[in-house]
Scaffold this active site. Structure first.
Site, PDB file in Angstrom:
ATOM      1  N   HIS A   1       0.973  -1.193  -0.177  1.00  0.00           N
ATOM      2  CA  HIS A   1       0.174   0.154   0.162  1.00  0.00           C
ATOM      3  C   HIS A   1       0.750   1.229   0.037  1.00  0.00           C
ATOM      4  O   HIS A   1       0.528   2.215  -0.077  1.00  0.00           O
ATOM      5  CB  HIS A   1      -1.034  -0.045   1.298  1.00  0.00           C
ATOM      6  CG  HIS A   1      -2.083   0.697   0.776  1.00  0.00           C
ATOM      7  ND1 HIS A   1      -2.539   1.449  -0.301  1.00  0.00           N
ATOM      8  CD2 HIS A   1      -3.632   0.582   1.788  1.00  0.00           C
ATOM      9  CE1 HIS A   1      -3.846   1.858   0.059  1.00  0.00           C
ATOM     10  NE2 HIS A   1      -4.209   1.579   1.234  1.00  0.00           N
TER      11      HIS A   1
ATOM     12  N   ASP B   1      -2.067   2.132  -4.682  1.00  0.00           N
ATOM     13  CA  ASP B   1      -3.348   2.852  -3.952  1.00  0.00           C
ATOM     14  C   ASP B   1      -4.623   1.880  -4.192  1.00  0.00           C
ATOM     15  O   ASP B   1      -4.495   0.946  -4.988  1.00  0.00           O
ATOM     16  CB  ASP B   1      -3.885   4.136  -4.582  1.00  0.00           C
ATOM     17  CG  ASP B   1      -3.024   5.250  -4.188  1.00  0.00           C
ATOM     18  OD1 ASP B   1      -2.211   5.305  -3.212  1.00  0.00           O
ATOM     19  OD2 ASP B   1      -2.730   6.188  -5.023  1.00  0.00           O
TER      20      ASP B   1
END
Length: 421
Positions: A392, A396
């Site tokens: 992450h 995204d």
């Protein structure tokens, strides 16, 4: 003439290896290219073969950790030449004695009466063609067992310690030192066993822990209707195999779909290097393969240039190399994305762990028929859950979900990959 047998180099980063097993005994005559022993490093398992005909002299026992380049044995080539003419003469007299050898395998030979002489003459050294690990050899010697009566379940029919323990558990009372246990109760020796971790298993453990601690890993899921892919595979599998000499599997559908999706979401094909993001304008796809010693991930390079047949051939070649312990360190390096198929083991859903330094890994699962609503009608469809784990820090949620949706679209309509739409 004596030829030294050394531990070969398998890559600049590898400094030592474990000599896992000798396939031959000290003093055996071997032929050129005969497998001599297998080594394990923290990345690969590799068989070492004889460079010439000769008589083997073992200097380092199985189970020892040795540095790369260490001499672990030698081949006496002159001795082999001298021994060659003698072997037929030495083996000719015992031939009549070897003819009764099949008797223990016959049903009548299982009677208690012939068991006693078999035990009294039970050789600790295995019969010709049978190689034993040191721990197995010790256990057979301690229990004074006839190795020819033990069925091996290891690679190539090799006898493992578990095979010996299972034989003892089911052994008749006539076998010396066979443990007497109640029905259904395993012997105490089989209840607990301690083994050192292999170098590969240690490395897997280290990398998995490092991945969990060093990345902001998150997983998103979707499901794929496999009906169209299954239909195409069924329609063309015979023609495909006839033309290309390899079967058409589902892995090539997913690998090719990943290539197209990675082009659209390039951050999943990128690495974090310090404070920089390194993007790759190529797709080197790692395909996870399970082995008895642990999971390995050989890399198919430049999949963006490959056809379905080339992908399938690359996978088959890697599986063969893994099976024959010929996988090289270079085969495992340079991957930008990984595909793992837990479905072959029956997994319905799982969360794959990132293969650092990569930023994404796709988990495939088993195909299962489920009721689905299509155009307001409940129908039975062959469905597969897929999972994308991603870092992450660089990817995204929008990119991850988009990537997985594109995988779904391409696999549900494989023609789109051919038309590039």
């Amino acid at each position: 003439m004596s030829i030294e047998i050394k531990i070969p180099s398998v890559g600049e980063s590898v400094r030592e290896a474990v000599l896992a097993e000798w396939f031959k005994q000290d003093g055996d005559t071997v032929r050129k290219d005969d497998p001599l022993f297998v080594i394990e490093t923290d990345k690969v398992t590799l068989e070492v073969v004889a460079e010439a005909d000769g008589v083997l002299k073992i200097l380092v026992a199985a189970g020892e950790t040795v540095v790369i380049g260490a001499v672990v044995g030698s081949l006496e080539t002159a001795g082999a030449a001298a021994k060659a003419p003698e072997k037929p003469k030495a083996e000719a007299p015992p031939k009549p004695e070897k003819t009764p050898a099949p008797e223990p395998a016959a049903p009548a030979a299982k009677a208690p009466a012939p068991a006693a002489p078999a035990m009294t003459s039970a050789p600790v050294r295995p019969a010709a063609g049978i190689s034993l690990a040191p721990s197995v050899r010790r256990l057979i010697a301690e229990k004074n067992l006839d190795v020819s009566k033990i069925q091996g379940t290891g690679p190539g029919g090799r006898i493992s310690k578990g095979d010996v323990l299972l034989y003892l558990e089911k052994a008749p009372a006539g076998i010396p030192d066979a443990p007497v246990v109640p029905a259904g109760q395993p012997p105490s020796a089989a209840m607990e066993e301690r083994k050192p971790m292999t170098p590969i298993r240690k490395r897997i453990a280290e990398r998995l822990l490092e991945s969990k601690q060093s990345t902001a890993m998150l997983t998103t899921f979707n499901e794929i209707d496999m009906a169209r892919a299954m239909e195409i595979r069924s329609l063309y599998k015979e023609a495909f195999a006839k033309r290309h000499g390899v079967s058409l599997g589902f892995m090539s559908f997913f690998v090719k779909a990943c290539v197209e999706a990675l082009k659209e979401v390039p951050e999943i094909n990128a690495f974090i290097d310090g404070s920089d993001i390194v993007y790759h304008n190529y797709q080197h796809i790692g395909v996870a393969v399970g082995t008895p010693r642990g999971l390995v991930v050989p890399v198919i390079r430049h999949v963006e240039r490959m056809s379905f047949a080339q992908v399938e051939k690359a996978i088959v070649e890697y599986v063969a190399k893994i099976k024959d312990n010929r996988l090289e360190l270079a085969d495992l390096e340079g991957g930008t994305f990984t595909v793992s198929n837990g479905g072959v083991y029956g997994s319905l859903l799982s969360t794959p762990i990132l293969n650092m330094p990569q930023s994404g890994i796709l988990g495939m699962h088993k195909i299962e028929k489920r009721p689905m609503v299509i155009e307001d009608q409940i129908v039975i469809r062959p469905m597969m859950y897929v999972a994308l784990s991603y870092d992450h820090r660089i990817v995204d949620g929008k990119g991850a979900v988009t990537f997985l949706k594109r995988i779904k679209e391409f696999v549900e309509n494989p023609e789109r990959m051919a038309l590039e739409v």
